[in-house]
Design an enzyme around this catalytic site. Structure first.
Site, mmCIF file in Angstrom:
data_model
loop_
_atom_site.group_PDB
_atom_site.id
_atom_site.type_symbol
_atom_site.label_atom_id
_atom_site.label_comp_id
_atom_site.label_asym_id
_atom_site.label_seq_id
_atom_site.Cartn_x
_atom_site.Cartn_y
_atom_site.Cartn_z
ATOM 1 N N GLU A 278 10.843 -3.439 10.843
ATOM 2 C CA GLU A 278 10.686 -1.900 10.229
ATOM 3 C C GLU A 278 9.375 -1.662 10.937
ATOM 4 O OE1 GLU A 278 13.098 0.192 9.492
ATOM 5 O OE2 GLU A 278 14.636 -1.477 10.664
ATOM 6 N N TRP A 281 9.690 -0.678 13.985
ATOM 7 C CA TRP A 281 9.486 1.051 14.131
ATOM 8 C C TRP A 281 8.402 2.086 14.460
ATOM 9 C CZ3 TRP A 281 13.802 3.151 17.126
ATOM 10 C CH2 TRP A 281 13.288 3.538 16.876
ATOM 11 N N TRP A 309 20.515 25.778 19.347
ATOM 12 C CA TRP A 309 20.451 25.972 18.065
ATOM 13 C C TRP A 309 20.215 26.834 17.200
ATOM 14 C CZ3 TRP A 309 19.716 21.067 16.186
ATOM 15 C CH2 TRP A 309 18.818 19.978 17.244
ATOM 16 N N ASN A 344 14.546 5.323 2.964
ATOM 17 C CA ASN A 344 15.317 5.330 3.931
ATOM 18 C C ASN A 344 16.636 5.693 5.033
ATOM 19 O OD1 ASN A 344 15.145 2.683 3.003
ATOM 20 N ND2 ASN A 344 16.408 2.262 4.951
ATOM 21 N N TRP A 362 15.501 20.893 15.412
ATOM 22 C CA TRP A 362 14.891 19.072 14.028
ATOM 23 C C TRP A 362 13.240 19.425 13.591
ATOM 24 C CZ3 TRP A 362 10.261 17.226 16.251
ATOM 25 C CH2 TRP A 362 9.815 17.417 17.153
ATOM 26 N N TRP A 385 12.711 12.186 13.464
ATOM 27 C CA TRP A 385 13.453 13.575 13.624
ATOM 28 C C TRP A 385 14.534 13.553 14.915
ATOM 29 C CZ3 TRP A 385 15.484 17.082 10.454
ATOM 30 C CH2 TRP A 385 15.612 16.725 9.537
#
Length: 477
Positions: A278, A281, A309, A344, A362, A385
């Site tokens: 993590e 990431w 969208w 999370n 987004w 996102w």
């Protein structure tokens, strides 16, 4: 009569700590009188409200830590390169040191400062203190960063352990005082109204708090982290992200502390590996931002520039307020508003709901999280996102549309998380807590759907089919 010690300026950035601060350590070891400086650079992306609150607490803590060692934190606001160079010139500083912020915007400011200092004949020193691996060390064949996490992380792991963290200097000589802004001048904290009560109740900023959180995690929640981190009904996460965001603790400190814990207790080795992935990431997102400075505004995959969208202010407002009618999503959005954070797993579900159930851009969600998260990171926030939306690096498959009911039943099986943040439906049975619209009038236990708690604003099956059709247009193009 001895001449006064030369002045060394230490420019603090996203590294509001004293330990494992290479620029500070180097300046302190030189024997120079230290002038510690933080600049609120208004050319950078303006912080959201929750991050502004955290920054105020963190700077207050840093100033106290510096004062305990004989130094003063100077605050200034404006273009950082110009301000730091001007102070260096006016004080006759011999050197300016800072830690690298390995993003294109951060590098641009530092490069401008280095050029100004060179013109003034003042030594400049940029130190590595932000990441486990600099972007220049993890490149593909074409010289660009990697866009798939697993090979990226394997490359970082193959480099071996990062350097050991540096201890905080015990004391250092302070430079003569110069004019400084005050935190009150910056108006970082809300007053009318003061909406930060929930943040104060749930968080304590600063380096000492970061170290306590790390130790509490390694003494407790790290055991079982690989599975419990997905359970919002359990205290299974590290709660270190805002401390890491503002550099109150470093990646190297987390790495070595976690590795040491695993060496002492081999049973938690798999949990530590998951925790470090993590951290990896976060590193991956920073490298993405280095190559893509407009990560918060532009699709990494250009095909999504034609994505259909929708525009629905009412649906966006319902999502922001935790009034979608889907309890897991709503609990997450209310947790965010009350505490400045969101679990999370629930972040993924809530984000997926916005972009796939509601087909809202987004960037609307990214902007809301940027304003309300205490750990709103300029790299992780937009990268995550884009990952959920399917337009980013190593993105989730377009056909993955999280079912909020099934996600709730799997990761909050007793409904404890939902009940904590949606008290109006706390009396529902475990069978109904994640889908109250299926209850009979008798089972609703005083809940009036559409009044005390909303009906779902969209049907999951209908929304899923609509999302798949919209994503198919991108895939076909």
């Amino acid at each position: 009569m001895s001449s006064p010690a030369p002045i060394a300026i230490v420019w603090f950035r996203d590294d509001l700590r004293l330990s494992d601060h290479p620029a500070l350590s180097q300046a302190a070891q030189s024997g120079a009188a230290l002038l510690c400086l933080y600049v609120q650079d208004e050319s950078a992306r303006p912080l959201g409200g929750a991050s502004r609150w955290w920054l105020a607490q963190s700077l207050r803590s840093l100033a106290a830590d510096l004062a305990s060692r004989g130094a003063t934190l100077v605050l200034r606001r404006g273009p950082a390169a110009g301000i730091v160079a001007e102070i260096a010139r006016d004080t006759g500083a011999a050197s300016v040191s800072w830690n690298d912020v390995a993003t294109a915007p951060g590098r641009a400011v530092a490069d401008e400062l280095a050029a100004r200092l060179a013109d003034l004949g003042i030594a400049a020193q940029c130190c590595q203190g932000d990441l486990l691996a600099a972007p220049s060390t993890v490149r593909g064949k074409e010289g660009r960063g990697l866009k798939v996490f697993t090979p990226f992380w394997n490359r970082v792991l193959a480099r071996g352990d990062p350097p050991l963290p540096l201890p905080a200097p015990k004391a250092f000589g302070a430079a003569p005082r110069i004019a400084s802004d005050t935190l009150a001048d910056w108006r970082l904290e809300p007053t009318r109204p003061d909406w930060a009560g929930g943040l104060r109740a749930h968080w304590q900023a600063g380096e000492a708090a970061a170290q306590r959180s790390l130790q509490q995690f390694l003494d407790g929640a790290v055991a079982g982290y690989a599975g419990d981190r997905d359970r919002p009904d359990r205290a299974g996460t590290s709660r270190l992200s805002p401390h890491l965001r503002f550099g109150e603790i470093s990646s190297r400190q987390l790495w070595h502390a976690a590795r040491f814990a695993a060496a002492e207790r081999p049973a938690i080795a798999a949990d530590v590996d998951k925790f470090l992935s993590e951290l990896g990431w976060r590193e991956f997102c920073r490298h993405l931002l280095f190559d893509n400075p407009d990560l918060a505004t532009r699709n990494l995959q250009p095909a999504f520039d034609r994505f259909p969208w929708t525009t629905d202010p009412g649906a966006l407002r319902a999502w922001q307020q935790g009034r979608t009618g889907y309890p897991l999503v709503d609990a997450g959005m209310r947790e965010l508003w009350q505490t400045g954070a969101m679990h999370n797993r629930v972040r993924m579900v809530a984000a997926s709901f916005l972009v796939k159930h509601l087909l809202l851009d987004w960037r609307c969600g990214e902007a809301w999280f940027w304003d309300t998260l205490v750990d709103a990171d300029p790299a992780s926030n937009p990268a995550n996102w884009q990952w959920v939306a399917g337009c980013g690096a190593d993105a989730a498959p377009y056909f993955r549309v999280f079912n909020p009911v099934l996600q709730g039943e799997k990761f909050d099986p007793e409904g404890d998380y939902v009940r904590r943040f949606i008290p109006e439906i706390a009396g529902l049975s475990t069978k109904l807590i994640h889908q109250p619209w299926t209850a009979t009038p008798l089972e609703l236990a005083g809940v009036t759907l559409g009044d005390s708690y909303p009906q779902p604003i969209v049907d999951h099956r209908v929304a899923r089919q609509r999302a798949l059709a919209a994503y198919a247009t991108v895939r076909n193009n």
